[in-house]
Design an enzyme around this catalytic site. Structure first.
Site, PDB file in Angstrom:
ATOM      1  N   GLU A   1       7.906  44.042 -12.425  1.00  0.00           N
ATOM      2  CA  GLU A   1       6.821  43.634 -11.512  1.00  0.00           C
ATOM      3  C   GLU A   1       5.436  43.986 -12.044  1.00  0.00           C
ATOM      4  O   GLU A   1       4.930  45.089 -11.815  1.00  0.00           O
ATOM      5  CB  GLU A   1       7.019  44.294 -10.131  1.00  0.00           C
ATOM      6  CG  GLU A   1       5.937  43.884  -9.139  1.00  0.00           C
ATOM      7  CD  GLU A   1       6.069  44.533  -7.754  1.00  0.00           C
ATOM      8  OE1 GLU A   1       6.892  45.439  -7.586  1.00  0.00           O
ATOM      9  OE2 GLU A   1       5.320  44.122  -6.862  1.00  0.00           O
TER      10      GLU A   1
ATOM     11  N   LYS B   1       9.001  39.640 -11.180  1.00  0.00           N
ATOM     12  CA  LYS B   1       8.346  39.646  -9.861  1.00  0.00           C
ATOM     13  C   LYS B   1       6.836  39.659 -10.067  1.00  0.00           C
ATOM     14  O   LYS B   1       6.204  40.719 -10.066  1.00  0.00           O
ATOM     15  CB  LYS B   1       8.813  40.880  -9.080  1.00  0.00           C
ATOM     16  CG  LYS B   1       8.127  41.073  -7.742  1.00  0.00           C
ATOM     17  CD  LYS B   1       8.857  42.074  -6.868  1.00  0.00           C
ATOM     18  CE  LYS B   1       8.068  42.352  -5.605  1.00  0.00           C
ATOM     19  NZ  LYS B   1       8.841  43.021  -4.570  1.00  0.00           N
TER      20      LYS B   1
HETATM   21  P1  13P Z   1       4.059  42.685  -1.041  1.00  0.00           P
HETATM   22  O1  13P Z   1       4.940  41.486  -0.848  1.00  0.00           O
HETATM   23  O2  13P Z   1       3.565  43.281   0.253  1.00  0.00           O
HETATM   24  O3  13P Z   1       2.980  42.448  -2.039  1.00  0.00           O
HETATM   25  O4  13P Z   1       4.964  43.831  -1.655  1.00  0.00           O
HETATM   26  C1  13P Z   1       5.807  43.503  -2.703  1.00  0.00           C
HETATM   27  C2  13P Z   1       6.147  44.714  -3.435  1.00  0.00           C
HETATM   28  O5  13P Z   1       7.298  45.004  -3.624  1.00  0.00           O
HETATM   29  C3  13P Z   1       5.059  45.587  -3.948  1.00  0.00           C
HETATM   30  O6  13P Z   1       5.572  46.466  -4.896  1.00  0.00           O
END
Ligand code: 13P
Length: 341
Positions: free
Chosen positions: A179, A221
């Site tokens: 991510e 992600k």
């Molecule tokens: P949000 O969808 O609120 O951005 O959070 C996703 C997430 O896992 C942040 O690490």
């Protein structure tokens, strides 16, 4: 040679047709902020009650393939005394675990940039999580868009730790969610968000390659290319076009799934943008889905309000939002579906 069959199974599960992921892995300060904003006290038992409410929601497994938890939740139980990760698996939802330990100052950055920490002892921690039933993991990097940021130093240093994390996770047979979050803070337009996504993702995939991470056995992600918080949102078609441009230029077709974060978009915005992505012209070699936290949970926390008796309406709000995102994942969402609970 690592036996990849378990990871292959996990990937198949995480990319199941019509399903996405829920991120319920907020750190203590973050969940406290979210709950306090709704007048809910952030006690350990409130967190336990709320997260077990999510896991035990009837019917949600039709739309949610996996839930990402925070370490605390892995040790908590539902109201019926079932460990939460087991309750999750028993309902056909794969438990996952956030393994990074948050961000810290990146020394040497003239812009006060951040680097994510948590590599020390990671392999040992993973063994414990795997025994508790977790089959996938998450690690989040953050990049701020500003004058001079993200810097080349921050991009390179963060890519390196993200790739090392992913390599360690695959070495124990778990699937890493990678991510790299480009933040929405600021007054930049979608073009700039797209450019930053592109340069960040290039560095990330370069580092993943360097560390021999198997692209077929991971999930990306990323952020969508959305306009900064301080300016008006672009249309879903524009967001989709710019986001897909940055992804097509950087993400190998071997990566099975891109499950977006919502990053401060409203629930309906995040759903509409995902839907537009799945209807956009041009090639899309990956599953394009969701791994939202706020864009799924905001209405659930609103409905719950910290009151035990609201459990059922909170669960209905969860299924509703999960169903809409499931439709968007297949390009079948329309705004009038928002009204039908
Ligand atoms: P949000 O969808 O609120 O951005 O959070 C996703 C997430 O896992 C942040 O690490």
């Amino acid at each position: 040679m690592t036996d990849t069959s378990v990871m292959e199974d996990t990937v198949r599960w995480l990319t199941a047709p019509g399903k996405g992921l829920l991120a319920a892995d907020e750190s203590q300060p973050t969940i406290e902020k979210r709950l306090n904003a709704r007048g809910i006290e952030c006690t350990e038992d409130n967190r336990r009650f709320y997260r077990s409410l999510l896991v035990t929601t009837p019917g949600v497994a039709d739309y949610i393939a996996g839930i990402i938890f925070h370490d605390e939740t892995m040790h908590q139980s539902t109201d019926d005394g079932e460990p939460i990760p087991e309750a999750c698996s028993a309902r056909g939802i794969v438990p996952g675990i956030k393994v990074d330990r948050g961000t810290t100052e990146l020394p040497g950055s003239p812009f006060d940039e951040k680097i994510t920490q948590g590599l020390d002892g990671l392999a040992d921690r993973l063994v414990g999580y795997r025994q508790q039933g977790a089959r996938f993991t998450k690690w989040r990097n953050v990049y701020e868009i500003g004058r001079g940021t993200p810097s080349a130093q921050a991009i390179e240093a963060n890519a390196e730790v993200l790739a090392r994390y992913a390599a360690i996770v695959q070495s124990v047979g778990m699937v890493p969610i990678v991510e790299p979050e480009v933040l929405k803070d600021g007054d930049h337009g979608v073009e700039r968000a797209c450019e930053v996504n592109e340069v960040v993702l290039l560095a990330v995939f370069n580092a993943l390659y360097r560390h021999k991470v198997i692209p077929e056995l991971m999930v990306l992600k990323p952020s969508m290319a959305v306009a900064g918080k301080q300016i008006a949102a672009a249309t879903p078609e524009t967001v989709a076009a710019y986001t897909l441009r940055s992804l097509r230029r950087t993400v190998p077709a071997a990566v099975p799934a891109i499950h977006f974060l919502s990053g401060g978009q409203t629930p309906s915005e995040a759903t509409a943008n995902l839907n537009a992505m799945n209807n956009a012209p041009g090639p899309r070699p990956w599953t394009i889905g969701f791994s939202y936290s706020r864009a799924i949970q905001d209405p659930v926390q609103e409905a719950w309000g910290g009151h035990t008796q609201n459990r059922e309406i909170a669960q209905q709000a969860f299924v509703h939002r999960a169903r809409l995102n499931s439709a968007a994942r297949d390009g079948r969402y329309s705004p009038d579906m928002e009204e039908t609970a």
